[in-house]
Design a protein around this motif. Structure first.
Motif, PDB file in Angstrom:
ATOM      1  N   ASN A 193       0.843  -1.302   0.080  1.00 20.67           N
ATOM      2  CA  ASN A 193      -0.148  -0.197   0.055  1.00 20.67           C
ATOM      3  C   ASN A 193       0.703   1.148  -0.005  1.00 20.67           C
ATOM      4  N   TRP A 194       0.625   2.204  -0.960  1.00 19.54           N
ATOM      5  CA  TRP A 194       1.355   3.343  -0.928  1.00 19.54           C
ATOM      6  C   TRP A 194       0.465   4.634  -0.163  1.00 19.54           C
ATOM      7  N   TYR A 195       1.293   5.556   0.354  1.00 21.89           N
ATOM      8  CA  TYR A 195       0.441   6.334   1.166  1.00 21.89           C
ATOM      9  C   TYR A 195       1.394   7.890   0.571  1.00 21.89           C
ATOM     10  N   THR A 196       0.603   8.738   0.256  1.00 21.76           N
ATOM     11  CA  THR A 196       1.198  10.103   0.404  1.00 21.76           C
ATOM     12  C   THR A 196       0.894  10.820   1.744  1.00 21.76           C
ATOM     13  N   VAL A 197       1.941  11.278   2.351  1.00 23.86           N
ATOM     14  CA  VAL A 197       1.958  11.962   3.733  1.00 23.86           C
ATOM     15  C   VAL A 197       2.031  13.315   3.403  1.00 23.86           C
ATOM     16  N   ASN A 198       1.150  14.106   4.088  1.00 24.38           N
ATOM     17  CA  ASN A 198       1.255  15.645   4.191  1.00 24.38           C
ATOM     18  C   ASN A 198       1.429  15.808   5.665  1.00 24.38           C
ATOM     19  N   ALA A 199       2.566  16.776   5.926  1.00 28.19           N
ATOM     20  CA  ALA A 199       2.973  17.110   7.413  1.00 28.19           C
ATOM     21  C   ALA A 199       2.881  18.557   7.303  1.00 28.19           C
ATOM     22  N   TRP A 200       2.353  19.575   8.346  1.00 30.98           N
ATOM     23  CA  TRP A 200       2.037  20.645   8.283  1.00 30.98           C
ATOM     24  C   TRP A 200       3.035  21.330   9.212  1.00 30.98           C
ATOM     25  N   ARG A 201       3.698  22.678   9.188  1.00 34.32           N
ATOM     26  CA  ARG A 201       4.160  23.511  10.306  1.00 34.32           C
ATOM     27  C   ARG A 201       5.267  22.908  10.654  1.00 34.32           C
ATOM     28  N   THR A 202       5.651  22.778  11.986  1.00 31.19           N
ATOM     29  CA  THR A 202       6.707  22.343  12.735  1.00 31.19           C
ATOM     30  C   THR A 202       6.990  20.855  12.339  1.00 31.19           C
ATOM     31  N   LEU A 203       6.040  19.918  12.159  1.00 26.16           N
ATOM     32  CA  LEU A 203       6.201  18.640  11.704  1.00 26.16           C
ATOM     33  C   LEU A 203       6.401  18.566  10.613  1.00 26.16           C
ATOM     34  N   ALA A 204       6.354  19.445   9.512  1.00 25.37           N
ATOM     35  CA  ALA A 204       6.980  19.554   8.285  1.00 25.37           C
ATOM     36  C   ALA A 204       8.297  19.865   8.250  1.00 25.37           C
ATOM     37  N   LEU A 205       8.773  20.744   9.054  1.00 23.67           N
ATOM     38  CA  LEU A 205      10.152  21.088   9.243  1.00 23.67           C
ATOM     39  C   LEU A 205      10.957  20.246   9.430  1.00 23.67           C
ATOM     40  N   ASN A 206      10.633  19.494  10.756  1.00 29.00           N
ATOM     41  CA  ASN A 206      11.122  18.409  11.264  1.00 29.00           C
ATOM     42  C   ASN A 206      11.211  17.193  10.277  1.00 29.00           C
ATOM     43  N   CYS A 207      10.281  16.785   9.468  1.00 32.10           N
ATOM     44  CA  CYS A 207      10.315  15.614   8.558  1.00 32.10           C
ATOM     45  C   CYS A 207      11.458  16.036   7.569  1.00 32.10           C
ATOM     46  N   ALA A 208      11.274  17.189   7.023  1.00 31.14           N
ATOM     47  CA  ALA A 208      12.279  17.603   5.867  1.00 31.14           C
ATOM     48  C   ALA A 208      13.555  17.475   6.497  1.00 31.14           C
ATOM     49  N   GLU A 209      13.930  17.979   7.754  1.00 24.24           N
ATOM     50  CA  GLU A 209      15.293  17.777   8.318  1.00 24.24           C
ATOM     51  C   GLU A 209      15.529  16.398   8.644  1.00 24.24           C
ATOM     52  N   SER A 210      14.574  15.431   9.116  1.00 22.20           N
ATOM     53  CA  SER A 210      15.309  14.065   9.531  1.00 22.20           C
ATOM     54  C   SER A 210      15.095  12.867   8.739  1.00 22.20           C
TER      55      SER A 210
ATOM     56  N   ASP B 201     -11.275   3.814 -12.485  1.00 27.01           N
ATOM     57  CA  ASP B 201     -11.284   4.452 -11.214  1.00 27.01           C
ATOM     58  C   ASP B 201      -9.825   3.969 -10.477  1.00 27.01           C
ATOM     59  N   ARG B 202      -9.407   5.191 -10.224  1.00 22.38           N
ATOM     60  CA  ARG B 202      -7.951   5.079  -9.399  1.00 22.38           C
ATOM     61  C   ARG B 202      -8.373   5.618  -7.778  1.00 22.38           C
ATOM     62  N   LEU B 203      -7.492   4.870  -6.880  1.00 22.77           N
ATOM     63  CA  LEU B 203      -7.560   5.386  -5.429  1.00 22.77           C
ATOM     64  C   LEU B 203      -5.957   5.983  -5.162  1.00 22.77           C
ATOM     65  N   HIS B 204      -6.215   7.012  -4.348  1.00 22.83           N
ATOM     66  CA  HIS B 204      -4.828   7.708  -3.888  1.00 22.83           C
ATOM     67  C   HIS B 204      -4.975   7.895  -2.474  1.00 22.83           C
ATOM     68  N   ASN B 205      -4.243   7.198  -1.664  1.00 21.17           N
ATOM     69  CA  ASN B 205      -4.387   7.343  -0.131  1.00 21.17           C
ATOM     70  C   ASN B 205      -3.552   8.534   0.316  1.00 21.17           C
ATOM     71  N   VAL B 206      -4.133   9.429   1.210  1.00 21.10           N
ATOM     72  CA  VAL B 206      -3.215  10.612   1.523  1.00 21.10           C
ATOM     73  C   VAL B 206      -3.690  10.756   3.127  1.00 21.10           C
ATOM     74  N   VAL B 207      -2.486  10.894   3.829  1.00 20.21           N
ATOM     75  CA  VAL B 207      -2.545  10.866   5.247  1.00 20.21           C
ATOM     76  C   VAL B 207      -1.974  12.335   5.520  1.00 20.21           C
ATOM     77  N   GLU B 208      -2.903  12.801   6.529  1.00 16.12           N
ATOM     78  CA  GLU B 208      -2.717  14.180   7.027  1.00 16.12           C
ATOM     79  C   GLU B 208      -1.920  13.669   8.525  1.00 16.12           C
ATOM     80  N   ALA B 209      -0.706  13.937   8.460  1.00 19.73           N
ATOM     81  CA  ALA B 209       0.133  13.536   9.520  1.00 19.73           C
ATOM     82  C   ALA B 209       0.107  14.465  10.661  1.00 19.73           C
ATOM     83  N   ILE B 210      -0.293  13.706  11.925  1.00 24.51           N
ATOM     84  CA  ILE B 210      -0.252  14.344  13.212  1.00 24.51           C
ATOM     85  C   ILE B 210       1.191  13.987  13.875  1.00 24.51           C
ATOM     86  N   ALA B 211       1.412  12.763  13.867  1.00 24.17           N
ATOM     87  CA  ALA B 211       2.996  12.264  14.095  1.00 24.17           C
ATOM     88  C   ALA B 211       3.835  11.492  13.357  1.00 24.17           C
TER      89      ALA B 211
END
Length: 166
Positions: free
Chosen positions: A51-68, A93-103
């Motif tokens: 299973n493939w997921y696109t993960v979106n992380a916002w604000r401080t979590l985004a910066l920490n993900c990009a750095e780590s 029909d195609r399905l795309h799973n997107v996760v708005e990350a909390i952690a």
């Protein structure tokens, strides 16, 4: 409101792309998660469908993900699952799973890492007041709280009080 929360483990399958989205940092990356089951009849482990997921992380979590995070690293992700369905050029029909990350964190069953605490205001170009206002405007999960129990609003008020008068 009903939301589907998901926790999954997998492998980072792309580089982390960090950009500005409406004044807030947004990191986007892909994670592959392949279930593994024991096949009793064959007496061995068998991989299931990935299973493939696109993960979106916002604000401080985004910066920490990009750095780590780097492609190929094992991670555990917790967030809100959204299924995006569309019809491709062939009418399929195609399905795309997107996760708005909390952690997001490294999966310690697969390796080790070093943790470095990020301090409010320590990020180049990120003002704690701007983050506090953005978080308040979004209304997501209440105020951002530091490990010592202070909110970003408390820290900004304290810094303003300590600043010399102009």
């Amino acid at each position: 409101m009903n939301e589907t929360m998901i926790t999954f483990q997998g492998w980072v399958g792309s580089e982390v792309n960090c950009r500005d989205a409406g004044g807030s940092p947004l990191a986007t990356f892909r994670v592959a998660s392949t279930p593994r089951r024991f096949n009793r009849s064959q007496q061995n482990w068998v991989d299931g469908e990935t299973n493939w997921y696109t993960v979106n992380a916002w604000r401080t979590l985004a910066l920490n993900c990009a750095e780590s995070l780097e492609s190929g690293q094992a991670v555990v992700v917790f967030g809100r699952l959204n299924a995006q369905v569309w019809r491709d050029d062939n009418g399929v029909d195609r399905l795309h799973n997107v996760v708005e990350a909390i952690a997001v964190g490294h999966d310690f069953t697969r390796g080790t890492a070093q943790f470095h605490k990020s301090e409010p205001g320590s990020r180049d170009g990120i003002d704690p007041q701007v983050l506090a206002e953005a978080n308040a405007a979004m209304g997501v999960g209440g105020p951002q709280v530091t490990s010592n129990g202070q909110t970003l609003d408390d820290l900004v008020v304290k810094e303003d009080a300590e600043a010399p008068a102009a």
